[in-house]
Design a protein around this motif. Structure first.
Motif, PDB file in Angstrom:
ATOM      1  N   ARG A 286       0.824  -1.215   0.000  1.00  0.00           N
ATOM      2  CA  ARG A 286       0.000   0.000   0.000  1.00  0.00           C
ATOM      3  C   ARG A 286       0.856   1.262   0.000  1.00  0.00           C
ATOM      4  NH1 ARG A 286      -2.453  -2.790   4.150  1.00  0.00           N
ATOM      5  NH2 ARG A 286      -1.653  -1.262   5.651  1.00  0.00           N
ATOM      6  N   ARG A 287       2.135   1.110  -0.208  1.00  0.00           N
ATOM      7  CA  ARG A 287       3.029   2.264  -0.200  1.00  0.00           C
ATOM      8  C   ARG A 287       2.754   3.144  -1.423  1.00  0.00           C
ATOM      9  NH1 ARG A 287       8.977   0.512   0.235  1.00  0.00           N
ATOM     10  NH2 ARG A 287       8.129  -0.304   2.180  1.00  0.00           N
ATOM     11  N   LYS A 288       2.626   4.431  -1.212  1.00  0.00           N
ATOM     12  CA  LYS A 288       2.322   5.363  -2.281  1.00  0.00           C
ATOM     13  C   LYS A 288       3.487   6.320  -2.479  1.00  0.00           C
ATOM     14  CE  LYS A 288      -2.674   5.226  -1.572  1.00  0.00           C
ATOM     15  NZ  LYS A 288      -3.902   6.019  -1.338  1.00  0.00           N
ATOM     16  N   GLY A 289       3.370   7.085  -3.552  1.00  0.00           N
ATOM     17  CA  GLY A 289       4.402   8.066  -3.837  1.00  0.00           C
ATOM     18  C   GLY A 289       5.537   7.487  -4.645  1.00  0.00           C
ATOM     19  N   PRO A 290       6.420   8.334  -5.126  1.00  0.00           N
ATOM     20  CA  PRO A 290       7.550   7.869  -5.941  1.00  0.00           C
ATOM     21  C   PRO A 290       8.564   7.102  -5.117  1.00  0.00           C
ATOM     22  CG  PRO A 290       7.754  10.220  -5.487  1.00  0.00           C
ATOM     23  CD  PRO A 290       6.410   9.793  -4.964  1.00  0.00           C
ATOM     24  N   ALA A 291       9.199   6.149  -5.764  1.00  0.00           N
ATOM     25  CA  ALA A 291      10.229   5.348  -5.113  1.00  0.00           C
ATOM     26  C   ALA A 291      11.599   5.962  -5.374  1.00  0.00           C
ATOM     27  CB  ALA A 291      10.183   3.907  -5.626  1.00  0.00           C
ATOM     28  N   PHE A 292      12.576   5.548  -4.571  1.00  0.00           N
ATOM     29  CA  PHE A 292      13.949   6.010  -4.753  1.00  0.00           C
ATOM     30  C   PHE A 292      14.577   5.216  -5.895  1.00  0.00           C
ATOM     31  CE2 PHE A 292      12.936   7.251  -0.454  1.00  0.00           C
ATOM     32  CZ  PHE A 292      13.510   8.510  -0.351  1.00  0.00           C
ATOM     33  N   LEU A 293      14.988   5.928  -6.935  1.00  0.00           N
ATOM     34  CA  LEU A 293      15.549   5.295  -8.123  1.00  0.00           C
ATOM     35  C   LEU A 293      16.900   5.908  -8.441  1.00  0.00           C
ATOM     36  CD1 LEU A 293      12.350   5.314 -10.367  1.00  0.00           C
ATOM     37  CD2 LEU A 293      13.327   3.330  -9.235  1.00  0.00           C
ATOM     38  N   PRO A 294      17.783   5.143  -9.060  1.00  0.00           N
ATOM     39  CA  PRO A 294      19.058   5.729  -9.499  1.00  0.00           C
ATOM     40  C   PRO A 294      18.818   6.824 -10.535  1.00  0.00           C
ATOM     41  CG  PRO A 294      19.145   3.324  -9.527  1.00  0.00           C
ATOM     42  CD  PRO A 294      17.718   3.704  -9.302  1.00  0.00           C
ATOM     43  N   SER A 295      19.709   7.771 -10.595  1.00  0.00           N
ATOM     44  CA  SER A 295      19.563   8.864 -11.553  1.00  0.00           C
ATOM     45  C   SER A 295      19.591   8.367 -12.989  1.00  0.00           C
ATOM     46  CB  SER A 295      20.671   9.905 -11.328  1.00  0.00           C
ATOM     47  OG  SER A 295      21.958   9.300 -11.448  1.00  0.00           O
ATOM     48  N   GLU A 296      20.265   7.258 -13.237  1.00  0.00           N
ATOM     49  CA  GLU A 296      20.336   6.725 -14.595  1.00  0.00           C
ATOM     50  C   GLU A 296      19.008   6.139 -15.061  1.00  0.00           C
ATOM     51  OE1 GLU A 296      23.463   3.937 -14.938  1.00  0.00           O
ATOM     52  OE2 GLU A 296      25.033   5.304 -14.270  1.00  0.00           O
ATOM     53  N   HIS A 297      18.086   5.876 -14.132  1.00  0.00           N
ATOM     54  CA  HIS A 297      16.805   5.300 -14.534  1.00  0.00           C
ATOM     55  C   HIS A 297      16.018   6.258 -15.425  1.00  0.00           C
ATOM     56  CE1 HIS A 297      13.422   2.490 -14.057  1.00  0.00           C
ATOM     57  NE2 HIS A 297      12.652   3.571 -14.025  1.00  0.00           N
ATOM     58  N   ASP A 298      16.209   7.553 -15.244  1.00  0.00           N
ATOM     59  CA  ASP A 298      15.494   8.526 -16.078  1.00  0.00           C
ATOM     60  C   ASP A 298      15.944   8.477 -17.522  1.00  0.00           C
ATOM     61  OD1 ASP A 298      14.135   9.375 -13.824  1.00  0.00           O
ATOM     62  OD2 ASP A 298      15.619  10.935 -13.354  1.00  0.00           O
ATOM     63  N   GLU A 299      17.115   7.924 -17.790  1.00  0.00           N
ATOM     64  CA  GLU A 299      17.602   7.817 -19.158  1.00  0.00           C
ATOM     65  C   GLU A 299      16.995   6.638 -19.907  1.00  0.00           C
ATOM     66  OE1 GLU A 299      21.797   7.601 -18.917  1.00  0.00           O
ATOM     67  OE2 GLU A 299      22.029   9.539 -17.879  1.00  0.00           O
ATOM     68  N   LEU A 300      16.303   5.749 -19.205  1.00  0.00           N
ATOM     69  CA  LEU A 300      15.700   4.588 -19.865  1.00  0.00           C
ATOM     70  C   LEU A 300      14.417   4.995 -20.577  1.00  0.00           C
ATOM     71  CD1 LEU A 300      16.107   1.913 -17.039  1.00  0.00           C
ATOM     72  CD2 LEU A 300      17.403   2.052 -19.160  1.00  0.00           C
TER      73      LEU A 300
END
Length: 714
Positions: A328-342
């Motif tokens: 039930r966890r909401k909100g954005p998760a912690f992701l590596p900065s490189e994930h935005d390049e995918l």
């Protein structure tokens, strides 16, 4: 009226002299007459010969044809450069008026004290640029009708021939008072007037009665009335002229019809353009709604993170603490900065150590720890998602692992051996790399003594045997074994120290993970025998009658044609507080009270076993073998929305914006709850139908029948 053209022999000598001087002064900048002069010669000269009212009407009708926005904009754009060069020349600026200025200013502007005429207006053209521009081919009415012909068909004088023919058919007749008859017929009163004649009606026709002085009555005789058409002869020339006029009027009607159709077509194009704009604005509105929902989830996630950090000191003081559920966890998760390049919607990682179709998987967080299990394999694999490598295996179960839940470094698994195991994933390395035992063996580890600091003491031998007896595992990854079910454990859900499991023995069990004891057992067969409503039994599908015996139902063929038997009587469970929701093989979604162990509401609607479910504060989403996903309203108990697919639904997960499901196809189905649009993820995906999935924020992991695990970027 004398001609106004520059080439006319007559006219005012002073005017002709001035025109000649102007022509000589402008000979260096232009060759030949300007465009406006040509238009004047073609259209305005015939107009000048007409009466004042007709000329005004013609000019007002013809002005929109020339003064179009496109023509004015083109002329002003092409002439802007030359116009700026002529600013310093006062004589030129006083004798010329730009075409762009003409569109903005009225015609009756004064240059000095003299009124502007058509001779003072000049279109400043970029001759060299215009010569290199491709002349567009006319389309629509212009391809069949010339500009002059269309002008002649639409001017008011085109109706003069019709009026002339009507006058030619008028016949002099005695006054019969038709106006008075028309006024009386409409119920209007007019003043009494003396009339010389009257009208009477007979059975055959309306008969005119001449003046009484011209009537000669003859007894016994009745004279017939002559037709009005015989009183006037038109002649051959007049009839020939009328014939030509009628043909020309018909041609004008055809031109007018073409013009009207062209206007209708233009309006249609404008409507289509407006519809496109409206659609884009609606999409923008939907995007704003999605952004608002995303912000709501992010706000809730920040609140949960604040609570987590405030209690982190307490967690650090304890050696082992079961974390809160991330389902039930909401909100954005912690992701590596490189994930935005995918790129979104692409499977960027493949894990292929399994040798059979996937049947269960779960991960702790994006790029965290993944645990996956496949059919015909009793040892789930632990993966490091950051590197994509295998960390080890969970050894202990003797049957296929059917369900997995991972929270932080805690994992709970349920197997066909009817047992539930609690694992500490931090100890998987030592447990999986010791090399003890062969594959499929039951391994029990005894206590392992360590050497003292002073070097005294010895090492005890490890108890490794294939017997059924299991000893307590202290240094291994398995922390606790929960036994109580009599058949395969097919689903589970835990939060904090509370665990609920569902098994093929048609029961639900509540466990206390801190003690390993079964707190409560909920019997689904008892709930079926005691329905919450009198009409519930009629809503269950026919296969529920065989729920008392061995449960086995064939799965509808998948997209690749494969099928097998479905034997998991409990497809899914989840609880929140004291509220528990379960989906079972009778096609019902039940809501239980965990304080009493009673089912207080049953949601009937599926026509096949429920294979998966999830719920939040408002809705319950359930997937079934009947190829549908039903979204229920918890407040009313009714179906809020139904999603239909071509194959059976085996896994789902949803949030406030989307529903992601595995529906017996190679692609992953995504349903946008805001725009109500369906999409499929296929790029670098599975080669066989997807069976299981799990996602957090923009990170998703799926398992398919091709024995591979795919990691996706959403």
């Amino acid at each position: 009226m004398p001609s106004d053209t520059p080439g006319a022999a007559g006219g005012d000598p002073k005017r002709n002299g001035r025109n000649k001087a102007d022509t000589n002064s402008n000979s260096s900048s232009r060759a030949g007459p300007s465009t406006l002069q040509l238009i004047h010669q073609a259209f305005l000269e015939p107009v000048s010969k007409m009466q004042k009212n007709d000329a005004r009407n013609i000019i007002s009708d013809f002005a929109p044809v020339i003064m179009t926005q496109k023509m004015m904009k083109t002329a002003s754009t092409l002439s802007s450069k030359q116009a700026r060069e002529r600013i310093g020349n006062s004589s030129m600026s006083q004798s010329r008026l730009g075409f762009a200025t003409l569109g903005r200013a009225p015609l009756r502007l004064g240059l000095g004290t003299r009124r502007i005429t058509s001779r003072d207006l000049e279109i400043v053209e970029a001759t060299e640029q215009l010569l290199h521009v491709d002349v567009p081919e006319p389309d629509g009415v212009a391809s069949n009708v010339s500009l002059l012909r269309g002008f002649n068909a639409t001017i008011p004088s085109a109706e003069q021939s019709k009026s002339r023919r009507r006058q030619m058919r008028s016949v002099d007749a005695p006054h019969i008072g038709l106006k008075k008859l028309g006024m009386n017929a409409r119920g209007m009163i007019m003043d009494e007037e003396d009339h010389e004649g009257q009208s009477v009606t007979s059975e055959d026709d309306v008969v005119m009665v001449p003046r009484s002085s011209d009537i000669t009555l003859r007894k016994g005789k009745r004279r017939g009335r002559e037709s009005l058409s015989t009183a006037k002869m038109l002649g051959k020339d007049e009839l020939t002229r009328q014939r030509k006029e009628i043909l020309r009027d018909k041609e004008n009607i055809h031109i007018k019809r073409s013009l009207v159709n062209n206007e209708i077509l233009e309006i249609t194009h404008k409507i289509e353009a407006l519809d496109d704009i409206r659609t884009k604005l609606e999409q923008d509105l939907i995007k704003l709604q999605e952004d608002e929902l995303e912000l709501d989830d992010e706000l809730q996630g920040v609140k949960e993170r604040l609570e987590f950090e405030q209690s982190s000191s307490t967690r650090m003081s304890q050696s082992f603490q079961i974390p809160h559920s991330s389902r039930r966890r909401k909100g954005p998760a912690f992701l590596p900065s490189e994930h935005d390049e995918l790129p979104p919607g692409v499977a960027f990682m493949t894990l292929d150590s399994h040798t059979a179709p996937l049947c269960a998987l779960d991960f702790s967080e994006p790029y965290g720890t993944l645990v996956s299990a496949s059919q015909d394999d009793s040892q789930p694999i632990v993966w490091d998602l950051l590197s994509g490598s295998e960390s080890g295996r969970l050894r202990g179960h003797t049957g296929t692992v059917k369900c997995i839940q991972v929270e932080d470094m805690v994992c709970v698994t349920g197997s066909e051996d009817s047992s539930v195991r609690l694992w500490d994933l931090r100890r998987v390395d030592a447990d999986g790399s010791d090399g003890w035992g062969d594959e499929g063996e039951i391994v029990s580890l005894s206590d392992v003594a360590e050497e003292d600091d002073g070097g005294e003491g010895g090492v005890k031998t490890n108890g490794i045997r294939n017997g059924v007896e299991k000893e307590k595992i202290e240094d291994g990854a398995c922390l606790r074994v929960l036994e109580g079910h009599t058949k395969a454990v097919t689903t589970l859900f835990f939060e904090d120290n509370c665990l609920v499991t569902g098994a093929s023995d048609k029961t639900l069990r509540q466990w206390d993970l801190s003690t390993g004891q079964c707190v409560m057992t909920m019997d689904i067969l008892w709930a079926i025998a005691h329905p919450t409503s009198s009409t519930l039994a009629n809503n269950l599908f026919a296969g529920a009658a065989g729920a008392v015996g061995t449960f086995s139902i064939p799965i509808p063929p998948r997209a690749d044609g494969s099928w097998d038997l479905y034997e998991d009587y409990v497809g899914g469970v989840q609880f929140w507080g004291y509220g528990l929701v379960s989906g079972s093989g009778d096609g019902a979604v039940r809501m239980w009270d965990m304080r009493t162990g009673q089912a207080h509401r049953t949601l009937a609607g599926h026509s096949a076993p429920v294979t998966c479910l999830q719920f939040d504060e408002i809705h319950i989403a359930s997937g079934s073998l009947d190829k549908t996903i039903r979204i229920w309203d918890v407040r009313t108990g009714g179906v809020y929305e139904t999603l239909r697919y071509d194959h059976a639904v085996t896994a789902l997960q949803f949030d406030s914006r989307k529903v992601i499901a595995a529906t017996g196809e190679n692609g992953v189905k995504i349903y946008n709850r805001t725009s109500m649009q369906h999409s499929t993820l296929l790029t670098n995906g599975h080669t066989s139908p997807v069976e299981r999935l799990r996602y957090m924020d923009r990170y998703m992991v799926t398992g398919g029948r091709d024995s591979t695990v795919k990691v996706w970027s959403l």
